[in-house]
Design a protein around this motif. Structure first.
Motif, PDB file in Angstrom:
ATOM      1  N   ASP B 170      50.915  31.279  41.425  1.00  0.00           N
ATOM      2  CA  ASP B 170      51.878  32.251  40.920  1.00  0.00           C
ATOM      3  C   ASP B 170      51.152  33.181  39.943  1.00  0.00           C
ATOM      4  OD1 ASP B 170      51.531  30.715  38.659  1.00  0.00           O
ATOM      5  OD2 ASP B 170      53.386  29.599  38.952  1.00  0.00           O
ATOM      6  N   PRO B 171      51.796  34.288  39.534  1.00  0.00           N
ATOM      7  CA  PRO B 171      51.095  35.247  38.665  1.00  0.00           C
ATOM      8  C   PRO B 171      50.534  34.609  37.402  1.00  0.00           C
ATOM      9  CG  PRO B 171      53.144  36.186  39.464  1.00  0.00           C
ATOM     10  CD  PRO B 171      53.128  34.769  39.929  1.00  0.00           C
ATOM     11  N   GLN B 172      51.300  33.677  36.831  1.00  0.00           N
ATOM     12  CA  GLN B 172      50.820  32.994  35.622  1.00  0.00           C
ATOM     13  C   GLN B 172      49.558  32.191  35.947  1.00  0.00           C
ATOM     14  OE1 GLN B 172      51.584  33.028  32.521  1.00  0.00           O
ATOM     15  NE2 GLN B 172      50.367  31.253  31.879  1.00  0.00           N
ATOM     16  N   GLY B 173      49.594  31.454  37.042  1.00  0.00           N
ATOM     17  CA  GLY B 173      48.442  30.647  37.452  1.00  0.00           C
ATOM     18  C   GLY B 173      47.239  31.520  37.756  1.00  0.00           C
ATOM     19  N   THR B 174      47.489  32.661  38.395  1.00  0.00           N
ATOM     20  CA  THR B 174      46.409  33.586  38.719  1.00  0.00           C
ATOM     21  C   THR B 174      45.722  34.053  37.446  1.00  0.00           C
ATOM     22  OG1 THR B 174      47.673  34.301  40.624  1.00  0.00           O
ATOM     23  CG2 THR B 174      45.873  35.724  39.936  1.00  0.00           C
ATOM     24  N   ARG B 175      46.554  34.401  36.447  1.00  0.00           N
ATOM     25  CA  ARG B 175      45.985  34.835  35.166  1.00  0.00           C
ATOM     26  C   ARG B 175      45.161  33.733  34.534  1.00  0.00           C
ATOM     27  NH1 ARG B 175      50.428  37.869  34.262  1.00  0.00           N
ATOM     28  NH2 ARG B 175      51.603  36.158  33.339  1.00  0.00           N
ATOM     29  N   GLU B 176      45.696  32.510  34.574  1.00  0.00           N
ATOM     30  CA  GLU B 176      44.985  31.377  33.969  1.00  0.00           C
ATOM     31  C   GLU B 176      43.628  31.168  34.626  1.00  0.00           C
ATOM     32  OE1 GLU B 176      49.071  28.918  33.161  1.00  0.00           O
ATOM     33  OE2 GLU B 176      47.405  27.865  34.112  1.00  0.00           O
ATOM     34  N   VAL B 177      43.619  31.228  35.968  1.00  0.00           N
ATOM     35  CA  VAL B 177      42.354  30.991  36.677  1.00  0.00           C
ATOM     36  C   VAL B 177      41.358  32.096  36.360  1.00  0.00           C
ATOM     37  CG1 VAL B 177      41.284  30.938  38.956  1.00  0.00           C
ATOM     38  CG2 VAL B 177      43.319  29.576  38.495  1.00  0.00           C
ATOM     39  N   ARG B 178      41.835  33.336  36.298  1.00  0.00           N
ATOM     40  CA  ARG B 178      40.922  34.429  35.980  1.00  0.00           C
ATOM     41  C   ARG B 178      40.340  34.277  34.589  1.00  0.00           C
ATOM     42  NH1 ARG B 178      44.528  39.206  38.548  1.00  0.00           N
ATOM     43  NH2 ARG B 178      44.141  38.633  40.705  1.00  0.00           N
ATOM     44  N   SER B 179      41.171  33.884  33.620  1.00  0.00           N
ATOM     45  CA  SER B 179      40.617  33.745  32.274  1.00  0.00           C
ATOM     46  C   SER B 179      39.686  32.533  32.219  1.00  0.00           C
ATOM     47  CB  SER B 179      41.728  33.667  31.231  1.00  0.00           C
ATOM     48  OG  SER B 179      42.407  32.448  31.352  1.00  0.00           O
ATOM     49  N   LEU B 180      39.995  31.504  33.022  1.00  0.00           N
ATOM     50  CA  LEU B 180      39.098  30.347  33.095  1.00  0.00           C
ATOM     51  C   LEU B 180      37.726  30.760  33.640  1.00  0.00           C
ATOM     52  CD1 LEU B 180      38.587  27.279  33.056  1.00  0.00           C
ATOM     53  CD2 LEU B 180      39.686  27.127  35.271  1.00  0.00           C
ATOM     54  N   LEU B 181      37.747  31.572  34.692  1.00  0.00           N
ATOM     55  CA  LEU B 181      36.484  32.015  35.288  1.00  0.00           C
ATOM     56  C   LEU B 181      35.713  32.898  34.313  1.00  0.00           C
ATOM     57  CD1 LEU B 181      37.462  32.714  39.001  1.00  0.00           C
ATOM     58  CD2 LEU B 181      36.384  30.698  38.008  1.00  0.00           C
ATOM     59  N   SER B 182      36.436  33.751  33.603  1.00  0.00           N
ATOM     60  CA  SER B 182      35.767  34.599  32.612  1.00  0.00           C
ATOM     61  C   SER B 182      35.128  33.743  31.525  1.00  0.00           C
ATOM     62  CB  SER B 182      36.760  35.580  31.986  1.00  0.00           C
ATOM     63  OG  SER B 182      37.308  36.403  32.977  1.00  0.00           O
ATOM     64  N   ALA B 183      35.857  32.697  31.094  1.00  0.00           N
ATOM     65  CA  ALA B 183      35.328  31.819  30.055  1.00  0.00           C
ATOM     66  C   ALA B 183      34.079  31.091  30.551  1.00  0.00           C
ATOM     67  CB  ALA B 183      36.398  30.812  29.636  1.00  0.00           C
ATOM     68  N   THR B 190      27.106  31.150  36.743  1.00  0.00           N
ATOM     69  CA  THR B 190      27.179  32.199  37.754  1.00  0.00           C
ATOM     70  C   THR B 190      28.358  31.896  38.674  1.00  0.00           C
ATOM     71  OG1 THR B 190      24.775  32.296  37.680  1.00  0.00           O
ATOM     72  CG2 THR B 190      25.855  33.407  39.532  1.00  0.00           C
ATOM     73  N   VAL B 191      29.147  32.909  38.965  1.00  0.00           N
ATOM     74  CA  VAL B 191      30.332  32.688  39.794  1.00  0.00           C
ATOM     75  C   VAL B 191      30.267  33.581  41.024  1.00  0.00           C
ATOM     76  CG1 VAL B 191      32.856  32.731  39.900  1.00  0.00           C
ATOM     77  CG2 VAL B 191      31.712  32.176  37.738  1.00  0.00           C
ATOM     78  N   VAL B 192      30.376  32.964  42.203  1.00  0.00           N
ATOM     79  CA  VAL B 192      30.542  33.729  43.442  1.00  0.00           C
ATOM     80  C   VAL B 192      31.980  33.517  43.878  1.00  0.00           C
ATOM     81  CG1 VAL B 192      29.877  33.980  45.861  1.00  0.00           C
ATOM     82  CG2 VAL B 192      28.145  33.480  44.127  1.00  0.00           C
ATOM     83  N   LEU B 193      32.683  34.617  44.068  1.00  0.00           N
ATOM     84  CA  LEU B 193      34.120  34.545  44.248  1.00  0.00           C
ATOM     85  C   LEU B 193      34.480  35.316  45.507  1.00  0.00           C
ATOM     86  CD1 LEU B 193      36.807  34.094  42.473  1.00  0.00           C
ATOM     87  CD2 LEU B 193      36.409  36.408  41.726  1.00  0.00           C
ATOM     88  N   SER B 194      34.868  34.597  46.553  1.00  0.00           N
ATOM     89  CA  SER B 194      35.299  35.340  47.732  1.00  0.00           C
ATOM     90  C   SER B 194      36.775  35.655  47.583  1.00  0.00           C
ATOM     91  CB  SER B 194      35.034  34.527  48.992  1.00  0.00           C
ATOM     92  OG  SER B 194      36.238  34.073  49.550  1.00  0.00           O
ATOM     93  N   THR B 195      37.150  36.835  47.938  1.00  0.00           N
ATOM     94  CA  THR B 195      38.541  37.232  47.736  1.00  0.00           C
ATOM     95  C   THR B 195      38.865  38.425  48.619  1.00  0.00           C
ATOM     96  OG1 THR B 195      40.163  37.959  46.112  1.00  0.00           O
ATOM     97  CG2 THR B 195      37.927  38.752  45.820  1.00  0.00           C
ATOM     98  N   HIS B 196      40.144  38.615  48.857  1.00  0.00           N
ATOM     99  CA  HIS B 196      40.532  39.882  49.462  1.00  0.00           C
ATOM    100  C   HIS B 196      41.444  40.643  48.512  1.00  0.00           C
ATOM    101  CE1 HIS B 196      43.553  36.955  50.933  1.00  0.00           C
ATOM    102  NE2 HIS B 196      44.360  37.894  50.544  1.00  0.00           N
ATOM    103  N   LEU B 197      41.545  40.150  47.267  1.00  0.00           N
ATOM    104  CA  LEU B 197      42.360  40.834  46.268  1.00  0.00           C
ATOM    105  C   LEU B 197      41.474  41.777  45.460  1.00  0.00           C
ATOM    106  CD1 LEU B 197      44.425  37.800  44.992  1.00  0.00           C
ATOM    107  CD2 LEU B 197      45.134  39.554  46.617  1.00  0.00           C
ATOM    108  N   LEU B 198      41.640  43.080  45.705  1.00  0.00           N
ATOM    109  CA  LEU B 198      40.774  44.039  45.029  1.00  0.00           C
ATOM    110  C   LEU B 198      41.022  44.060  43.533  1.00  0.00           C
ATOM    111  CD1 LEU B 198      41.119  46.737  47.757  1.00  0.00           C
ATOM    112  CD2 LEU B 198      39.075  45.454  47.212  1.00  0.00           C
ATOM    113  N   SER B 199      42.254  43.796  43.121  1.00  0.00           N
ATOM    114  CA  SER B 199      42.548  43.811  41.687  1.00  0.00           C
ATOM    115  C   SER B 199      41.762  42.713  40.986  1.00  0.00           C
ATOM    116  CB  SER B 199      44.041  43.613  41.463  1.00  0.00           C
ATOM    117  OG  SER B 199      44.442  42.381  42.014  1.00  0.00           O
ATOM    118  N   GLU B 200      41.585  41.591  41.697  1.00  0.00           N
ATOM    119  CA  GLU B 200      40.834  40.482  41.127  1.00  0.00           C
ATOM    120  C   GLU B 200      39.390  40.909  40.858  1.00  0.00           C
ATOM    121  OE1 GLU B 200      42.271  36.551  42.269  1.00  0.00           O
ATOM    122  OE2 GLU B 200      40.446  36.495  43.438  1.00  0.00           O
ATOM    123  N   VAL B 201      38.810  41.589  41.825  1.00  0.00           N
ATOM    124  CA  VAL B 201      37.439  42.066  41.692  1.00  0.00           C
ATOM    125  C   VAL B 201      37.349  43.034  40.516  1.00  0.00           C
ATOM    126  CG1 VAL B 201      35.647  43.424  42.814  1.00  0.00           C
ATOM    127  CG2 VAL B 201      36.948  41.748  44.127  1.00  0.00           C
TER     128      VAL B 201
END
Lengths: 278, 311
Positions: B170-183, B190-201
């Protein structure tokens, strides 16, 4: 970048995890309950209606004299199908089950070396074969002793062995059958590397086992009998002669060893270089 | 090439069906980067990840992870790599906790005594501590995804290879994971992240690689790729046609009017000059905006298509 060199320590953790996966699973409890139900039913039946002599299989007739015979009778009843079904379902699940769930790719990425995975899976299958055999024999022997009491064991040669020597023979029988069933487990594990469908692998393994029993029953095919995986299974009765006859038991052990080596190697050949796309 | 956490040369996978899923891919993921691995569904991202982890053998090409040649060094390297491949996969009749215990037990390079603490820490990081004794079968899609991320974090990792980590959240979970990856990235992972969400990139990636039909069609720092695509202006005016005329006269290309908005690609023209010209031509301007090409446009320019499934 941590330059820390990672060292793999010898560990039994993964093996224990594998055993726990098998023995902690509810489906397998149900299967083991079915295995254990056979000696219970047998003992109840014999208690309610004692055999009049001559009618049923040899072992059943002797249960009333020595409860330990309930173990041998139950093993005899379960050897053609129930025990093979149990071992087939566990061994066929070994690789195909993990592939089916997708957990195989995560195990390999841990990483678990593919050879190590096969060795651990096979060792767990062997432990399960032993446990299944001991479960049937144990329930039969303990309940049989409780209901009918112990006594000397009359061997198939007609001689009489003291009680504890008789128990010793039962342990030998369990050991021999465990080796036989483990060889079948090696076949199941190989089949399991061919597919991502554990049910299909289970059925294929059973078809091979029961098919071998059928071929073994056709006298015209006598030339191939000694190469069949189930041919020497009934040799366990030789362990109940006095003295013990090894004419069939020793080739039986060689046959099982050959099947374990051949199908273990085949599983490795198939699995070691396979693309895991599940 | 010691400054690259992931490097591949001519990595190719042709399946027995004859389909070339991955075609001479030369990946270059710098240490410490957050590398967005982009591409339409079916473009070969997941097969590339399977190749990197040694699950699939390449038809041709080689690759190195964290400086060591794979798959030879798998036993030494993979413990330092956390991975999420094609969605979560666990034993349904085991709890989340027991599933992580099993994966930890399979790793011979960790200290068994610290297993409990490490598993709890990983569960805590993804917010699953309270649900750890629930059977996996009863987890929601988002919880399953979180458990898979926890599995990738069972021990400190130098490299994370994550296939669509926010899928199903969900949007909250998405935010949490993104901040986790940033941390994690901030601590040097090093993080390799496959995605099709351009906003994520856009939000978390420093580098981008774009896959299309099995080929890596573009790769580099995000800012650099962006600079390749020209910025455009957007003029809002009651006289959109007049504004468009001015933009065309100034030499802007791809001039389009939609309702009260005229847009054009700037090319070499400076935006200030556009404003002056509009005023000079008496075009009533209500709004004026310079837009750098957004990622989606960049993506379309690189692959020549949108987010359709590659055949």
């Amino acid at each position: 970048m941590s330059a820390v060199e990672l060292r793999a320590r010898p560990s039994t953790r993964f093996f224990r995890s594998e055993l726990w996966l098998i023995f902690g699973r509810r489906r397998n409890w149900v299967g083991m309950a079915v295995l254990a139900a056979v000696p219970v039913l047998l003992i109840i039946a014999v208690k309610v209606s004692p055999p009049g002599g001559g009618g049923g299989p040899d072992f059943v007739n002797q249960i009333t004299q020595n409860g330990v015979f309930a173990a041998l009778a139950a093993l005899t009843l379960e050897l053609p199908l129930f025990l093979p079904v149990a071992v087939a379902s566990i061994s066929a699940d070994s690789i195909a089950g993990e592939a089916n769930l997708g957990t195989l790719r995560y195990l390999l990425a841990v990483p678990v070396d593919r050879v190590r995975l096969l060795v651990v899976k096979f060792a767990a299958i062997a432990v399960f074969a032993l446990a299944a055999t001991l479960l049937v024999a144990g329930v039969g022997a303990l309940l049989g002793l409780a209901v009918f009491g112990g006594g000397p064991l009359v061997t198939l040669s007609g001689t009489t062995l003291p009680f504890w020597a008789g128990v010793g023979r039962l342990v030998l029988v369990c050991g021999y059958l465990t080796v036989c069933l483990t060889a079948m487990g090696a076949i199941g594990m190989f089949v399991s590397t061919l597919t991502e469908q554990p049910i299909g692998a289970t059925i294929a393994t059973l078809v091979l086992t029961v098919g071998s029993e059928i071929l073994d029953a056709i006298p015209q095919l006598a030339v191939i009998h000694r190469y069949l995986p189930t041919h020497y299974w009934l040799a366990y009765t030789d362990l109940l002669r006095d003295p013990v006859s090894y004419d069939q038991v020793v080739p039986g052990l060689w046959s099982a060893t050959a099947y374990i080596l051949i199908f273990g190697a085949a599983a490795w050949a198939r699995f070691a270089g396979r693309d895991v796309t599940s | 090439m010691t400054d690259l956490a992931v490097v591949s040369t001519g990595l190719t996978k042709r399946f027995r069906s004859g389909q070339v899923a991955v075609n001479t891919v030369d990946l270059a993921v710098p240490y410490g980067s957050v590398y967005g691995f982009l591409g339409p569904n079916g473009s070969g991202k997941t097969t590339t990840i399977r190749l990197l982890l040694g699950l699939v053998r390449p038809t041709a090409g080689t690759h190195r992870l964290l400086g060591s040649a794979m798959p030879g060094a798998a036993a030494r390297v993979l413990p330092r790599v956390g991975a999420l491949v094609e969605g979560p996969a666990f034993h349904p009749y085991l709890s989340g906790l027991d599933n992580l215990r099993r994966l930890d037990a399979a790793d011979r390079t960790v200290e068994p005594r610290s297993a409990g603490a490490r598993i709890d820490a990983a569960l805590d990081r993804v917010g699953l501590l309270a649900a750890r004794r629930k059977r996996y079968r009863h987890y929601s899609l988002g919880m399953r995804q979180r458990l898979a991320i926890a599995a990738a974090l069972l021990r400190p990792r130098d490299l994370l290879i994550l296939d669509e980590p926010t899928n199903g959240l969900d949007p909250q979970g998405t935010r949490e994971v993104r901040s986790l990856l940033s941390a994690l990235s901030a601590t040097g992972t090093t993080v390799v992240l496959s995605t099709h969400l351009l906003s994520e990139v856009e939000q978390i990636c420093s580098h981008v690689g774009v896959m299309h039909l099995g080929r890596l069609v573009a790769q580099g720092p995000l800012a650099e790729l962006r600079a390749r695509t020209a910025p455009s202006v957007e003029v809002r005016s009651a006289d959109a046609a007049g504004a468009a005329r001015v933009l065309t006269e100034l030499g802007l290309t791809e001039v389009v009017t939609v309702g009260e908005t005229a847009t054009g690609v700037l090319g070499g023209v400076v935006p200030e000059k556009v404003v002056a010209a509009l005023v000079h031509a008496d075009v009533p301007v209500r709004g004026f905006q310079v837009r750098s090409a957004d990622l989606e446009e960049m993506f379309v320019q690189l692959t020549g298509e949108g987010f359709d499934v590659s055949g």
